[in-house]
Structure formats: structure tokens, C-alpha cells
Design a protein around this motif. Sequence first.
Motif, PDB file in Angstrom:
ATOM      1  N   VAL A   1       0.835  -1.202   0.000  1.00 11.26           N
ATOM      2  CA  VAL A   1       0.000   0.000   0.000  1.00 11.26           C
ATOM      3  C   VAL A   1       0.867   1.249   0.000  1.00 11.26           C
ATOM      4  N   VAL A   2       1.923   1.254   0.810  1.00  5.33           N
ATOM      5  CA  VAL A   2       2.817   2.413   0.870  1.00  5.33           C
ATOM      6  C   VAL A   2       3.498   2.642  -0.481  1.00  5.33           C
TER       7      VAL A   2
ATOM      8  N   SER B   1       2.457   1.660  -3.429  1.00  3.48           N
ATOM      9  CA  SER B   1       1.443   2.069  -4.411  1.00  3.48           C
ATOM     10  C   SER B   1       1.057   3.532  -4.235  1.00  3.48           C
ATOM     11  N   LEU B   2       0.918   3.970  -3.003  1.00  4.18           N
ATOM     12  CA  LEU B   2       0.594   5.377  -2.767  1.00  4.18           C
ATOM     13  C   LEU B   2       1.751   6.284  -3.163  1.00  4.18           C
ATOM     14  N   TYR B   3       2.962   5.856  -2.875  1.00  5.10           N
ATOM     15  CA  TYR B   3       4.133   6.656  -3.230  1.00  5.10           C
ATOM     16  C   TYR B   3       4.281   6.770  -4.742  1.00  5.10           C
TER      17      TYR B   3
ATOM     18  N   GLN C   1       1.891   6.448  -6.865  1.00  2.00           N
ATOM     19  CA  GLN C   1       0.595   6.843  -7.417  1.00  2.00           C
ATOM     20  C   GLN C   1       0.148   5.830  -8.475  1.00  2.00           C
ATOM     21  N   HIS C   2       0.181   4.593  -8.040  1.00  2.00           N
ATOM     22  CA  HIS C   2      -0.099   3.450  -8.900  1.00  2.00           C
ATOM     23  C   HIS C   2      -1.225   2.652  -8.252  1.00  2.00           C
ATOM     24  N   ASP C   3      -1.889   1.806  -9.022  1.00  2.00           N
ATOM     25  CA  ASP C   3      -2.905   0.928  -8.448  1.00  2.00           C
ATOM     26  C   ASP C   3      -2.263  -0.030  -7.457  1.00  2.00           C
ATOM     27  N   ILE C   4      -3.017  -0.430  -6.448  1.00  2.00           N
ATOM     28  CA  ILE C   4      -2.497  -1.352  -5.440  1.00  2.00           C
ATOM     29  C   ILE C   4      -2.536  -2.767  -6.005  1.00  2.00           C
TER      30      ILE C   4
ATOM     31  N   TYR D   1       4.934  -2.821 -10.825  1.00  2.00           N
ATOM     32  CA  TYR D   1       5.511  -1.541 -10.422  1.00  2.00           C
ATOM     33  C   TYR D   1       6.653  -1.185 -11.362  1.00  2.00           C
TER      34      TYR D   1
END
Length: 142
Positions: free
Chosen positions: A24-25, A27-29, A31-34, A42
Amino acid sequence: MKKSILGSFVGLAIIIAIDSFSRVVVSLYMQHDIMMIAYTAYPGIFWPLMLTLIAGFAAFFGSMFGLTYGRDHRVVTVSLLIALVLFLRYGQLHLLMGQEALFYPITALVLSLGGILLAWQLTKNRQPSDDFTHHQPVEEEL
């Protein structure tokens, strides 16, 4: 025996929680889908390698908890933990088999087993050394 089984399942829950939180971290960093099990989704090589290493560390921390909580029956704890981690990582491998290269999931499996074995070695019951148990302080006479 109950503590061993409970410790193994809580250890598995810790592994899944650390794995999921790191994804999750990332993906948020980025700005990508989880992506909860994928590695190569990634961009670049750094993030898949980082997630693979985190999988090994997560297994280490989860097994440290399991082995310290179920200390009375260590063999049962580590056996059940290895079986659960093999089931988890094989499930990931099986789901990713046709979608991406299997280098990262297989490496995550190997590092997870290595983390469990490292935790096994670190939580061994150690006997005190003979050098320190029989040593009496010497009193000097004035």
C-alpha cells in the motif's frame, strides 16, 4: 501446544500485514494501483526488489513472534509456520504464473524460508558458558 498453533497463525498474520502495508505504501508513493501479489507491475527494478526483500523481513518478524510465543513447542511452531508460509507463497506463485516472470515470487519464497530459519537460529535456548558460571570474584587481601 495451543500457544504454538496460535503463535504460528499470528506470525502468518504479521507476515501478511507487513506485506500488505508495504504494498500500500509503495502504491501510494508511486501513485499506482495497489497490486497485492504482483511484483513487476511496479515500474523499474527497485520497487519489485524492495517488495521481495520486505517479504523476507516480514517472514522473519512474523516467525520471531511465533517462535517466542510458542517457545514450549518450537518444532511444532516452526513446522506449522513453514507450512503456512509455503502455502501463502505458493498461492502467490500460482496466481502469478501466467501473468509475470516468476523470479520475484520465487525469490520471495526463498527469502521467507530464510527469514524463518534465521528466526529459528536466533530464538534457540542457549546454555550459559562455563567460563562465567564457575568464576568467583577474587578478593584481595590488604
